[in-house]
Design a protein around this motif. Structure first.
Motif, mmCIF file in Angstrom:
data_model
loop_
_atom_site.group_PDB
_atom_site.id
_atom_site.type_symbol
_atom_site.label_atom_id
_atom_site.label_comp_id
_atom_site.label_asym_id
_atom_site.label_seq_id
_atom_site.Cartn_x
_atom_site.Cartn_y
_atom_site.Cartn_z
ATOM 1 N N GLN A 289 18.182 -4.659 19.094
ATOM 2 C CA GLN A 289 16.831 -5.195 18.953
ATOM 3 C C GLN A 289 15.838 -4.137 18.464
ATOM 4 O O GLN A 289 14.620 -4.293 18.618
ATOM 5 C CB GLN A 289 16.333 -5.759 20.287
ATOM 6 N N ALA A 290 16.337 -3.080 17.850
ATOM 7 C CA ALA A 290 15.466 -1.956 17.474
ATOM 8 C C ALA A 290 14.317 -2.383 16.571
ATOM 9 O O ALA A 290 13.207 -1.855 16.687
ATOM 10 C CB ALA A 290 16.287 -0.871 16.796
ATOM 11 N N CYS A 291 14.560 -3.325 15.668
ATOM 12 C CA CYS A 291 13.521 -3.741 14.716
ATOM 13 C C CYS A 291 12.880 -5.078 15.073
ATOM 14 O O CYS A 291 12.104 -5.630 14.284
ATOM 15 C CB CYS A 291 14.100 -3.788 13.300
ATOM 16 N N GLN A 292 13.192 -5.576 16.244
ATOM 17 C CA GLN A 292 12.615 -6.854 16.657
ATOM 18 C C GLN A 292 11.118 -6.702 16.892
ATOM 19 O O GLN A 292 10.653 -5.798 17.581
ATOM 20 C CB GLN A 292 13.306 -7.352 17.928
ATOM 21 N N GLY A 293 10.327 -7.615 16.335
ATOM 22 C CA GLY A 293 8.893 -7.616 16.531
ATOM 23 C C GLY A 293 8.128 -6.584 15.728
ATOM 24 O O GLY A 293 6.915 -6.432 15.916
ATOM 25 N N VAL A 294 8.806 -5.899 14.819
ATOM 26 C CA VAL A 294 8.172 -4.840 14.027
ATOM 27 C C VAL A 294 7.510 -5.456 12.794
ATOM 28 O O VAL A 294 8.084 -6.330 12.131
ATOM 29 C CB VAL A 294 9.203 -3.774 13.625
ATOM 30 N N GLN A 295 6.307 -4.992 12.484
ATOM 31 C CA GLN A 295 5.582 -5.469 11.310
ATOM 32 C C GLN A 295 6.313 -5.070 10.018
ATOM 33 O O GLN A 295 6.806 -3.944 9.894
ATOM 34 C CB GLN A 295 4.172 -4.885 11.286
ATOM 35 N N ALA A 296 6.347 -5.979 9.069
ATOM 36 C CA ALA A 296 6.978 -5.700 7.776
ATOM 37 C C ALA A 296 5.970 -5.045 6.836
ATOM 38 O O ALA A 296 4.776 -5.385 6.856
ATOM 39 C CB ALA A 296 7.505 -6.989 7.155
ATOM 40 N N PRO A 297 6.402 -4.113 5.999
ATOM 41 C CA PRO A 297 5.475 -3.479 5.047
ATOM 42 C C PRO A 297 5.073 -4.428 3.933
ATOM 43 O O PRO A 297 5.829 -5.330 3.560
ATOM 44 C CB PRO A 297 6.280 -2.296 4.513
ATOM 45 N N LEU A 298 3.891 -4.202 3.398
ATOM 46 C CA LEU A 298 3.435 -4.928 2.216
ATOM 47 C C LEU A 298 3.982 -4.307 0.940
ATOM 48 O O LEU A 298 4.223 -5.002 -0.048
ATOM 49 C CB LEU A 298 1.906 -4.909 2.158
ATOM 50 N N VAL A 299 4.147 -2.983 0.955
ATOM 51 C CA VAL A 299 4.597 -2.225 -0.212
ATOM 52 C C VAL A 299 5.566 -1.165 0.271
ATOM 53 O O VAL A 299 5.361 -0.564 1.336
ATOM 54 C CB VAL A 299 3.410 -1.532 -0.928
ATOM 55 N N THR A 300 6.633 -0.931 -0.485
ATOM 56 C CA THR A 300 7.511 0.213 -0.233
ATOM 57 C C THR A 300 7.495 1.126 -1.454
ATOM 58 O O THR A 300 7.368 0.669 -2.594
ATOM 59 C CB THR A 300 8.950 -0.226 0.075
ATOM 60 N N ILE A 301 7.616 2.425 -1.177
ATOM 61 C CA ILE A 301 7.523 3.460 -2.203
ATOM 62 C C ILE A 301 8.675 4.431 -1.996
ATOM 63 O O ILE A 301 9.139 4.622 -0.858
ATOM 64 C CB ILE A 301 6.163 4.194 -2.100
ATOM 65 N N GLN A 302 9.129 5.063 -3.061
ATOM 66 C CA GLN A 302 10.220 6.025 -2.998
ATOM 67 C C GLN A 302 10.043 6.982 -1.812
ATOM 68 O O GLN A 302 8.968 7.533 -1.593
ATOM 69 C CB GLN A 302 10.277 6.835 -4.292
ATOM 70 N N ALA A 303 11.106 7.151 -1.044
ATOM 71 C CA ALA A 303 11.075 8.044 0.109
ATOM 72 C C ALA A 303 10.590 9.435 -0.276
ATOM 73 O O ALA A 303 10.883 9.938 -1.365
ATOM 74 C CB ALA A 303 12.460 8.134 0.740
ATOM 75 N N HIS A 304 9.844 10.051 0.629
ATOM 76 C CA HIS A 304 9.342 11.432 0.510
ATOM 77 C C HIS A 304 8.263 11.595 -0.560
ATOM 78 O O HIS A 304 7.941 12.727 -0.928
ATOM 79 C CB HIS A 304 10.495 12.416 0.252
ATOM 80 N N SER A 305 7.672 10.490 -1.022
ATOM 81 C CA SER A 305 6.578 10.599 -1.993
ATOM 82 C C SER A 305 5.267 11.036 -1.334
ATOM 83 O O SER A 305 4.365 11.526 -2.005
ATOM 84 C CB SER A 305 6.353 9.251 -2.697
ATOM 85 N N ALA A 306 5.152 10.845 -0.020
ATOM 86 C CA ALA A 306 3.975 11.224 0.765
ATOM 87 C C ALA A 306 2.699 10.534 0.291
ATOM 88 O O ALA A 306 1.778 11.171 -0.217
ATOM 89 C CB ALA A 306 3.790 12.737 0.773
#
Length: 407
Positions: A289-306
């Motif tokens: 259940q680690a991700c249960q109830g977690v808000q979903a992102p509106l946008v995702t961007i390449q990892a480590h872009s900061a």
């Protein structure tokens, strides 16, 4: 110079700016500052200010190696700042900058050209690592290392005394900046990053956004599980607060993606057990259940872009062409922990009535060169009253100005 005629006439109607910098707040030690390139204010000198920084007939200006869409122009607006971070627009349309290593807030008063300010003025001194700014009802709110301060600013930019209205924020840690935003409800929202890459925090202020009344009272947890939500901005279409969030390190080059979220009261954004809405952490997310109830992102961007600063193009602005108006602009500070560097650019997220309408698209690139050399690290993004764009660079001490050249 003929192309500036209309703009220069407008400058004759500007207000006179007088006054001196405020005195340091209680317990704050003044620090020396370096002034940006441009005319500096001598004691007793009056300086013009204006909400305009450009007109429809703007000059061509470019920087070798930087790439923008056709028609867009860019210049170095100010140099020599001391780790400039976030910016805001102050009285009479003057650009205000959190000058972090200078321990002050500076004002860049507009000149007769979009290429540089007419003058640089230190407004508020003796601050403790200021990194974020916002204006509301005549007050400048400042995010410091462990507090939120506010200063009354008159139309002439004369500052009142520094009031530290929130003083119980944690200091230091892996993420030491404090972002302040005045929400559409006129309450104060403060983002505090985590103390670590990934861990269970003991302090509920960490990896969270807190909300306070306008005087700094009645603080409470608003949103949790945000590892480092550095950028915050109000969506002008639906009045939601959107934030950028920096994902954890050491899961490889491509995991987890960086994210943009909308804030909801009592929202759970997953960190440290779940990343980007659906990626369980290998150490803290072993439960089914680690991700249960977690808000979903509106946008995702390449990892480590900061991703750091973000700005919505105002609904009433028109300096940019129509295709670039309904958009969210995000500064990607750039990676330090990826085998192939990424980020070091400004991207544009297309919107439709304030909703995400497509993936991020490159807007300004070229600070990361083919040989891996880095010539810029964008941090803050702010739209001027005339619809042009300012971008700060905390590594090279610069402010960039971007406009669209019509005709």
């Amino acid at each position: 110079m003929r192309r500036y005629l209309r703009w220069l006439v407008a400058l004759l109607l500007v207000l006179v700016v007088t006054g001196c910098a405020s005195t340091p707040g209680p317990g704050a030690a003044p620090a020396p500052t370096r002034q940006a390139t441009g005319a500096t204010q001598a004691p007793g000198t009056s300086l013009p200010s204006s909400s305009a920084t450009a007109t429809a007939l703007l000059p061509e200006s470019s920087i070798p190696g930087l790439h923008l869409p056709p028609g867009f122009q860019i210049s170095v607006y100010a140099r020599g700042l001391s780790t400039p971070r976030f910016m805001t627009i102050g009285p009479n349309g003057v650009l205000l900058v959190a000058n972090r290593a200078g321990s002050n807030v500076v004002a860049l008063l507009p000149g007769p050209s979009p290429r540089q300010p007419a003058a640089v003025r230190s407004l508020v001194n003796g601050l403790n690592s200021p990194t974020s700014l916002d204006m509301d009802d005549g007050y400048l709110y400042i995010g410091e290392a462990g507090s939120v301060a506010r200063v009354k600013l008159g139309p002439d930019l004369r500052p009142g005394p520094v009031e530290r209205i929130i003083t119980d924020l944690p200091v230091g840690g892996q993420h030491s900046t404090r972002t302040v935003l005045i929400g559409p409800d006129h309450r104060i929202y403060v983002s505090i990053g985590s103390d670590c890459n990934v861990c269970q925090e003991a302090d509920p202020h960490r990896a969270a956004v807190w909300v306070y009344e306008r005087d700094g009272s009645h603080g409470r947890l608003y949103a949790r599980g945000l590892r480092n939500a550095v950028g915050m901005a109000v969506n002008p279409w639906n009045k939601q607060i959107w934030v950028t969030n920096n994902g954890r390190d050491y899961l490889g080059d491509d995991l987890p993606p960086e994210t943009v979220y909308r804030l909801v009261d009592q929202g759970d954004y997953g960190w440290p057990r779940c990343h980007a809405g659906n990626i369980p952490d290998p150490e803290f997310g072993r439960s089914a259940q680690a991700c249960q109830g977690v808000q979903a992102p509106l946008v995702t961007i390449q990892a480590h872009s900061a991703p750091l600063g973000l700005a919505f193009y105002p609904t009433d602005a028109s300096q940019f062409p129509p295709a670039y108006r309904s958009a969210l602009y995000i500064a990607l500070h750039g990676s330090w922990n990826r085998s192939v560097p990424t980020g070091y650019k400004v991207v544009r997220v297309p919107l439709n009535n304030g909703q995400v309408a497509g993936p991020p698209q490159d807007f300004i690139t070229g600070w990361l060169q083919a040989d891996g050399k880095v010539t810029g690290r964008p941090v803050g993004v702010t739209v001027a009253p005339d619809g042009t764009l300012f971008v700060s660079d905390d590594t090279f001490g610069l402010i960039y100005h971007i406009w669209y050249r019509q005709g």
